[in-house]
Design an enzyme around this catalytic site. Structure first.
Site, short mmCIF file in Angstrom:
data_model
loop_
_atom_site.label_atom_id
_atom_site.label_comp_id
_atom_site.label_asym_id
_atom_site.label_seq_id
_atom_site.Cartn_x
_atom_site.Cartn_y
_atom_site.Cartn_z
N LYS A 295 0.96 4.76 -2.63
CA LYS A 295 0.63 6.12 -2.22
C LYS A 295 1.83 7.06 -2.39
O LYS A 295 1.66 8.24 -2.69
CB LYS A 295 0.13 6.13 -0.77
CG LYS A 295 -1.17 5.36 -0.57
CD LYS A 295 -2.28 5.92 -1.46
CE LYS A 295 -3.62 5.24 -1.21
NZ LYS A 295 -4.72 5.81 -2.01
N TYR B 215 0.82 -1.21 0.00
CA TYR B 215 0.00 0.00 0.00
C TYR B 215 0.85 1.27 0.00
O TYR B 215 0.61 2.19 -0.78
CB TYR B 215 -0.91 -0.03 1.23
CG TYR B 215 -1.83 1.15 1.38
CD1 TYR B 215 -2.99 1.25 0.61
CD2 TYR B 215 -1.57 2.15 2.31
CE1 TYR B 215 -3.85 2.32 0.76
CE2 TYR B 215 -2.42 3.22 2.47
CZ TYR B 215 -3.56 3.31 1.69
OH TYR B 215 -4.41 4.38 1.84
#
Length: 248
Positions: free
Chosen positions: A152, A148
Site C-alpha cells: 500500500k 500488506y
C-alpha cells in the site's frame, strides 16, 4: 469517453458496495475480479446497469483482453477504480518472501498492469480518471502488516508520482486511503481494529470524495490524522507509539 465506471475488485467488499451504489444511482458499471460466479451474483442485482467482466490482475493477457473489450472502439469507461487487493497478516514470526511477493503481485503490480493498458487511451483522449485504492496502512510501518503495508505504501508513492506528472492534463488521479473496513479481507483479523467501519459507509465516502476531486480521500479522518501525525514524528518517538498502540 463513455460514462461508464470500471471497478476492478468489484465482486466483494468496498468494490461491491461501490458498484451497487453507483448502479442504484443509474450509473453504468463494469465490475471485474477473478471469480465469475461472484461477479455474476453482483451483476444480477442490477442486471440493467452492472456488467461483469472477469479478469486476473496478475495475468497481462487477461487485462489486455478486458481493456480491448472496453476501449477498443475508442470509447470506454471514463473512471477506473483500482480496488483489487489481497491481504494476509505477516509478522516476524511468520516472515515469508513468498507471501510478500504474492501480496505485492496483486496489490501493487496488479494496479500497475491495468494502468499500463488504460493510460494510452486516456492520454490519446486527454481525458480520464484513475482512482487507486491504497490504505492508511501505507502511511507507517505496522506490526502484522509486513507484507500488506509495503504494497500500500508503494501505491501511495505511485499515485503521488502520477498526480505530479499528470497535473494540467485532462487525466485525473485520485488516491483512496481507507482505515479498517469490515470486508472478507479483514474478517480474519485477530487483533482490535480501531474505527472499524461498514463497507457501504466506506463506499459512500469514496463516492463523495471522487465527486469532490481532492487528490487524497482518507477516512476515518481522525484515524488518518493520527497515523499521519505519528509519521511526522522522529522514529525515536513514532516507533514506541506504534508498539504501544498495537500492544507489541
Amino acid at each position: 469517453m463513455g460514462q461508464k465506471i470500471w471497478i476492478i475488485g468489484g465482486s466483494t467488499g468496498i468494490g461491491r458496495e461501490l458498484a451497487l451504489q453507483y448502479a442504484a444511482d443509474g450509473k453504468d458499471v463494469v465490475i471485474s475480479a477473478r471469480s465469475e460466479e461472484t461477479l455474476a451474483e453482483v451483476a444480477g442485482i442490477h442486471p440493467d446497469r452492472i456488467t461483469a467482466l472477469p479478469i486476473d490482475v496478475t495475468d497481462v493477457p487477461s487485462i489486455s483482453a478486458a481493456v480491448e473489450t472496453l476501449y477498443g472502439d475508442g470509447a470506454g469507461p471514463d473512471i477506473v477504480i483500482l480496488g483489487a487487493g489481497a491481504y494476509q497478516p505477516m509478522s516476524v514470526d511468520h516472515f515469508s518472501s513468498e507471501k510478500a511477493a504474492k501480496i505485492m503481485e496483486v496489490n501493487y503490480l496488479g494496479v500497475v498492469r491495468v494502468i499500463e493498458q488504460v493510460l494510452p487511451f486516456y492520454r490519446k483522449a486527454n481525458a480520464g480518471h484513475l482512482v487507486v485504492l491504497a490504505s492508511v496502512a501505507g502511511y507507517q510501518g505496522l506490526p502484522l502488516a509486513l507484507a500488506y503495508g509495503p504494497s500500500k505504501a508503494a501505491l501511495i508513492n505511485l499515485s503521488e508520482g502520477l498526480r505530479a506528472e499528470m497535473a494540467g492534463s485532462g487525466i485525473s488521479i485520485q488516491l483512496v486511503n481507507p482505515g479498517f473496513v469490515k470486508t472478507p479481507l479483514t474478517a480474519g483479523n485477530k487483533f482490535p481494529m480501531p474505527f472499524l467501519m461498514e463497507a457501504d459507509d466506506a463506499a459512500r465516502r469514496i463516492r463523495k470524495g471522487i465527486e469532490g476531486k481532492s487528490f487524497e480521500i482518507a477516512f476515518p479522518r481522525r484515524f488518518a490524522f493520527i497515523l499521519k501525525f505519528i509519521r511526522m514524528l522522529p522514529y525515536a518517538l513514532s516507533i514506541p507509539l506504534i508498539r504501544k498502540g498495537t500492544n507489541q
